[in-house]
Scaffold this active site. Structure first.
Site, PDB file in Angstrom:
ATOM      1  CE  LYS A 139      -1.544   2.172   3.512  1.00  0.00           C
ATOM      2  NZ  LYS A 139      -2.172   2.619   4.775  1.00  0.00           N
ATOM      3  CG  ASP A 193      -7.250   3.591   2.166  1.00  0.00           C
ATOM      4  OD1 ASP A 193      -8.110   3.080   1.415  1.00  0.00           O
ATOM      5  OD2 ASP A 193      -7.279   4.789   2.502  1.00  0.00           O
TER       6      ASP A 193
END
Length: 385
Positions: free
Chosen positions: A253, A271
């Site tokens: 991420k 996320d």
């Protein structure tokens, strides 16, 4: 001999023959009557023994007055039977018609509740049975709609170079971008380069990072990644995914945030907001971030990945919240299979909006000019009233 025979036949006299005949007829009549009564009595006793109802019938035959009421009651009973049938038929008729009124009562409620979501039913009424082509079209249409709603979407972390972005992204775990933006100015003012942060005193760094939460673990990560940058990459942030994920505290991420926003290389940022929304929209049922990234990435051209991440994350922070989605104020409600999970009343939904959608400041202290031109407001610094 003759006397015994005459006594047996009858009494003799001057008109003895007539007396004898009359007596004989009288005796015969008496005998017949007694026999007839005996015959009548026998069946009544048997009937009484067999059925009490038959005994009542026999008694009714003997009593002339009782026969007529019985005759009147019988037709009444016969007439009552059809009346009962008619009444039962009438009573059953409403039972058959009962579902119709129920539908009329329930249907308006459903129609009223789903009026704002009527297009949603036509577009994505059964997402489980959606074809692959229909899913791709719906997903891309949602992205286009969000691009019109958030034309100024951008990373909500303040940064000036890749180093600041990778550090800020690591610090954003378990806190808001606003809190990170309010904290990093002091951090980068004291430690502007990887070499400076690699040689920093951990206690001093912890004190600066305390407002972000989990400050001890975050201090260890940012100092560790700074040392790795200095030792392995000459103090420069690498521009490849396989190199970025080797840094302490950096996962896929964080790596995609850096690649997409610091190097212009497409990447999907999965996320918590992104995970929540793509499952609500039925783009995928996966829960693992890597599998979500692969499933969603297959729906879009690679060139759309970075902006797609911004659109989805911005929508999750401003409208499609985790606990109370503002469904009544959602611009993509007609395309959302999860419409109705949140507040559908438009006026109540408006009160749930956040940041610039609610006329409030955003998360960046130094947002892009495009955001300010669109009416966005910069966030206040840490400690500002």
């Amino acid at each position: 001999m003759s006397a015994e025979r005459d006594s047996a036949v009858g009494e003799q006299g001057s008109d003895g023959g007539r007396k004898t005949a009359g007596a004989a007829r009288t005796a015969a009549a008496g005998t017949g009557a007694s026999a007839a009564s005996a015959k009548k009595a026998a069946p009544s006793k048997k009937a009484a023994a067999r059925k009490p109802a038959a005994a009542k019938k026999a008694a009714a035959e003997k009593t002339p007055g009782a026969t007529k009421p019985a005759a009147k009651k019988a037709p009444a009973a016969k007439k009552a039977a059809p009346a009962k049938k008619a009444s039962s038929a009438k009573s059953s008729a409403p039972l058959r018609k009962a579902p119709a009124p129920r539908k009329q009562v329930v249907a308006p409620k459903k129609a009223t509740a789903s009026v704002p979501a009527a297009p949603a039913k036509t577009v994505a009424a059964h997402p489980q049975g959606e074809s692959r082509t229909a899913l791709v079209r719906r997903a891309r249409r949602i992205n286009r709609e969000l691009a019109e709603v958030y034309p100024y979407a951008h990373p909500e972390l303040d940064f000036e170079n890749p180093f600041q972005l990778v550090v800020a992204t690591v610090l954003s775990a378990q806190t808001t971008d606003l809190r990170v933006n309010q904290t990093t100015p002091a951090l980068f003012a004291k430690y502007p380069t990887p070499e400076d942060l690699a040689a920093a005193n951990p206690e001093e760094v912890e004190e600066i990072l305390r407002p972000t939460g989990f400050f001890r673990a975050k201090t260890k990560s940012v100092i560790g990644l700074s040392k790795a940058l200095v030792e392995q990459f000459g103090g420069e942030v690498p521009g490849r995914l396989e190199d970025l994920v080797k840094l302490p505290g950096v996962g896929r991420k964080t790596a995609f945030v850096v690649l997409g926003n610091a190097f212009g290389r497409p990447g999907i940022t999965v996320d918590t907001h992104f995970q929540r929304l793509v499952r609500r929209w039925k783009w995928t049922d996966e829960t693992d971030p890597d599998k979500i990234e692969a499933a969603v990435g297959a729906l879009f051209p690679k060139s759309d990945w970075t902006d797609l991440s911004h659109h989805v994350i911005w929508h999750g922070r401003r409208i499609c919240h985790a606990r109370k989605p503002a469904c009544g104020a959602c611009p993509i409600a007609p395309l959302c299979p999860a419409y109705g999970e949140g507040e559908t009343d438009p006026e109540k939904a408006k009160k749930l909006l956040k940041y610039e959608k609610a006329g409030q400041p955003g998360q960046r202290l130094r947002p892009p000019q495009a955001y300010l031109d669109a009416g966005g407001r910069a966030a206040p610094p840490l400690g500002a009233g």
